[in-house]
Scaffold this active site. Structure first.
Site, PDB file in Angstrom:
ATOM      1  N   TRP A 150       0.819  -1.228   0.000  1.00 55.73           N
ATOM      2  CA  TRP A 150       0.000   0.000   0.000  1.00 55.73           C
ATOM      3  C   TRP A 150       0.845   1.266   0.000  1.00 55.73           C
ATOM      4  O   TRP A 150       0.313   2.348  -0.202  1.00 55.73           O
ATOM      5  CB  TRP A 150      -0.919   0.009   1.245  1.00 55.73           C
ATOM      6  N   ASN A 151       2.136   1.176   0.291  1.00 55.72           N
ATOM      7  CA  ASN A 151       2.863   2.433   0.542  1.00 55.72           C
ATOM      8  C   ASN A 151       3.198   3.224  -0.719  1.00 55.72           C
ATOM      9  O   ASN A 151       3.335   4.436  -0.680  1.00 55.72           O
ATOM     10  CB  ASN A 151       4.101   2.190   1.411  1.00 55.72           C
ATOM     11  N   LYS A 174      -2.434  -8.204  -7.945  1.00 60.31           N
ATOM     12  CA  LYS A 174      -3.227  -8.175  -6.709  1.00 60.31           C
ATOM     13  C   LYS A 174      -2.710  -7.000  -5.885  1.00 60.31           C
ATOM     14  O   LYS A 174      -1.671  -7.080  -5.248  1.00 60.31           O
ATOM     15  CB  LYS A 174      -3.094  -9.470  -5.901  1.00 60.31           C
ATOM     16  N   ALA A 176      -2.642  -3.974  -2.900  1.00 59.27           N
ATOM     17  CA  ALA A 176      -2.899  -4.013  -1.463  1.00 59.27           C
ATOM     18  C   ALA A 176      -4.356  -3.658  -1.203  1.00 59.27           C
ATOM     19  O   ALA A 176      -4.954  -2.852  -1.914  1.00 59.27           O
ATOM     20  CB  ALA A 176      -1.989  -3.033  -0.744  1.00 59.27           C
ATOM     21  N   SER A 229       6.398  -7.107   2.867  1.00 57.11           N
ATOM     22  CA  SER A 229       7.229  -7.380   4.040  1.00 57.11           C
ATOM     23  C   SER A 229       8.070  -8.648   3.839  1.00 57.11           C
ATOM     24  O   SER A 229       7.685  -9.551   3.090  1.00 57.11           O
ATOM     25  CB  SER A 229       6.334  -7.559   5.263  1.00 57.11           C
ATOM     26  N   GLU A 250      10.851  -7.945  -3.471  1.00 57.80           N
ATOM     27  CA  GLU A 250      11.309  -6.632  -2.974  1.00 57.80           C
ATOM     28  C   GLU A 250      10.745  -6.510  -1.563  1.00 57.80           C
ATOM     29  O   GLU A 250       9.557  -6.254  -1.390  1.00 57.80           O
ATOM     30  CB  GLU A 250      10.768  -5.501  -3.859  1.00 57.80           C
ATOM     31  N   LEU A 251      11.604  -6.696  -0.564  1.00 56.94           N
ATOM     32  CA  LEU A 251      11.098  -6.870   0.802  1.00 56.94           C
ATOM     33  C   LEU A 251      11.476  -5.692   1.707  1.00 56.94           C
ATOM     34  O   LEU A 251      11.835  -4.632   1.233  1.00 56.94           O
ATOM     35  CB  LEU A 251      11.601  -8.201   1.346  1.00 56.94           C
ATOM     36  N   CYS A 284      10.250   1.625   2.134  1.00 61.95           N
ATOM     37  CA  CYS A 284      11.202   0.551   2.415  1.00 61.95           C
ATOM     38  C   CYS A 284      12.645   1.045   2.416  1.00 61.95           C
ATOM     39  O   CYS A 284      13.504   0.427   3.022  1.00 61.95           O
ATOM     40  CB  CYS A 284      11.039  -0.553   1.382  1.00 61.95           C
ATOM     41  N   GLU A 384      12.099  -2.933  11.380  1.00 62.16           N
ATOM     42  CA  GLU A 384      11.658  -1.854  10.496  1.00 62.16           C
ATOM     43  C   GLU A 384      10.547  -1.058  11.202  1.00 62.16           C
ATOM     44  O   GLU A 384       9.558  -1.639  11.646  1.00 62.16           O
ATOM     45  CB  GLU A 384      11.121  -2.494   9.213  1.00 62.16           C
TER      46      GLU A 384
END
Ligand code: NAP
Length: 480
Positions: A150-151, A174, A176, A229, A250-251, A284, A384
């Site tokens: 969502w960010n 898909k 968020a 995440s 991409e975490l 992130c 984080e």
């Protein structure tokens, strides 16, 4: 204005099979800003079916045609920049000016990959026999499942669909659950740009695990690309193993920002603030911890406080607001916990530190916060935070700074400030991170590789590297 969207499958907006929908809330006010169809596993399978059917035709189109459609989608995104930005601010909370910046950044990936589509070259390999010719072809991977956070409601999608569509893959997005409206409007624009039915599909849902499982268990889906995440990334990686899918992850990150004694202190302070407080600290690559040389620690912290004191918090639609709300109550609780834990263990609160929550409306803000003298065992130095808090610690030597920076399972972005060129190169090489900003707190651009090492992920997005993630190499040996 209430926006309503269905699922987008096989070139049609349609209801979810079960007929369910879910509301989307503005995190700055709590009001409902949209209503979206709520997919279940069977809807996800419809999308896989559509993407599978559309793949051969899309993959075999001349690259120039795919390129032209992407270029039209870019033009439409730019033409609708203000509208997309407003949707984004209403569902995600970031200040309008930042949302405009994200739309342009997101569109830049589409422009870049509209150009890269035409440059997917193969190779002729010298043979060992006079009567043989050896070729390496590069072909699209196939159907791609893209799961996004969502960010960054636009950019995390275009960073995936840009290279995937350019390579000739078909995609199921898909988005968020908190930010599906920007994604839906983007899909509208891609349809208007002339994308054929089934090439791009969208399934929003409140059941991410059921929909994710359906996508991951299906052998027709040949690739998973995920941003989110580390915790969820690990789960998806395990599930993708059953059908041996290609994966890009991409975490999470825990970016250190090193300020050496020879740094331009004022500039470093401004850059820490820019890197940390963008999107209220919910990115992130946000600075998550600052290590400053002991000889300049007090001056630096005072300079940082001067910058941060001026930041205006509020509804991102209001002029001048620089710090929007946190996405939800769980996010606010986490930030609060990190600050309290640091203070309990001996940190000094230099600025901010308070949460402003209206639990009934589901609205949560957190004041821009600076903590000094943070102790090594504080949670904030290890987990984080995803909020507007800067913990500052001192170091004495370059070795100590590098060791502290590397002392985490994460490895996404790191920053350093110094005027010493040799040190800049030495430290950049020693940092175990996928991205290093030297005197630069905002390094991300569409043409550069973005991604992490260690538990921050696998693969790269952006630049010439990004499209490789959507291509297979096929070796063809020809006997004359
Ligand atoms: P998240 O909880 O991992 O969710 C990411 C996406 O995965 C969402 O679409 C979510 O759906 C979905 N999801 C959750 N559980 C799932 C499951 N079991 N199966 C399939 N899908 C599932 O992350 P987030 O809170 O949205 O985003 C914040 C995180 O993303 C942070 O850790 C941040 O560092 C990371 N991030 C990384 C990058 C990068 O480029 N490295 C960029 C941006 C963000 P729902 O929305 O329905 O939960």
């Amino acid at each position: 204005m209430l926006r309503e969207y269905g699922l987008y499958i096989d070139g049609q907006w349609r209801a979810a099979r079960g007929g369910e929908t879910f509301p989307v809330h503005n995190p700055a006010t709590g009001e409902v800003v949209g209503q979206v169809a709520d997919a279940r596993a069977e809807d996800a399978l419809d999308a896989v079916e559509a993407a599978t059917r559309a793949f051969p035709e899309w993959a075999s189109r001349p690259a120039k045609e795919r390129s032209e459609i992407l270029r039209r989608a870019y033009d439409l995104m730019v033409a609708h920049r203000d509208e997309l930005a407003e949707i984004m601010t209403r569902e995600q909370g970031k200040p309008l000016e930042e949302a405009r910046g994200e739309v342009q950044y997101a569109a830049d990936f589409i422009l870049w990959y509209s150009e890269e589509a035409k440059r997917v070259y193969g190779e002729a390999i010298p043979a060992s026999h006079a009567d043989k010719r050896l070729l390496a072809l590069r072909q699209p991977v196939g159907v791609v499942a893209a799961i996004t956070p969502w960010n960054f409601p636009a950019a995390m999608i275009t960073r995936k669909i840009g290279p995937a569509l350019a390579a000739g893959c078909t995609v199921i997005v898909k988005p968020a659950e908190q930010t599906p409206l920007t994604a839906c409007r983007l899909v509208d624009l891609f349809e208007e740009a002339g994308l054929p039915a089934g090439v791009l599909n969208l399934v929003a849902t409140t059941q991410p695990q059921a929909v994710g499982d359906a996508l991951l268990a299906d052998a027709r889906v040949r690739k998973l690309t995920f941003t989110g995440s580390t915790e969820v990334g690990k789960i998806l990686m395990r599930k993708a193993a059953d059908t041996v899918k290609r994966i890009s992850l991409e975490l999470g990150g825990h970016a250190p920002f090193l300020v050496f004694e020879d740094a331009d202190i004022e500039r470093a302070a401004r850059e820490v603030a820019a890197s940390k407080f963008r999107n209220a600290g919910q990115t992130c690559v946000c600075t998550n911890r600052v290590y400053v040389h002991e000889s300049i620690a007090d001056t630096f912290t005072a300079a940082l406080a001067d910058v941060v004191r001026g930041l205006k918090m509020g509804n991102g639609l209001e002029p001048g607001v620089q710090i929007g709300p946190l996405i939800d109550g769980a996010a606010a609780e986490k930030v609060d916990r990190h600050v309290q834990d640091a203070v309990d263990k001996g940190a000094t609160l230099v600025l901010g530190g308070r949460r402003h929550s209206d639990v009934d409306r589901g609205v949560h803000f957190f004041e821009p916060t600076i903590l000094a003298n943070v102790q090594d065992d504080s949670v904030i130095l290890h987990e984080e935070t995803f909020g507007p808090v800067v913990p500052v610690q001192v170091f004495r030597t370059e070795e100590e700074a590098v060791a502290k920076a590397n002392g985490t399972p994460y490895g996404l972005a790191a920053y350093l400030y110094t005027r010493d060129l040799s040190r800049a190169i030495r430290v950049s090489e020693q940092l175990e991170y996928g991205i290093v900003g030297v005197n630069d707190g905002l390094p991300s651009v569409a043409q550069a590789p973005f991604g992490g090492v260690k538990e921050s992920g696998l693969g790269r997005e952006g630049g010439k590297y990004g499209i490789e993630e959507y291509l297979e190499v096929k070796y063809v040996s020809i006997r004359l």
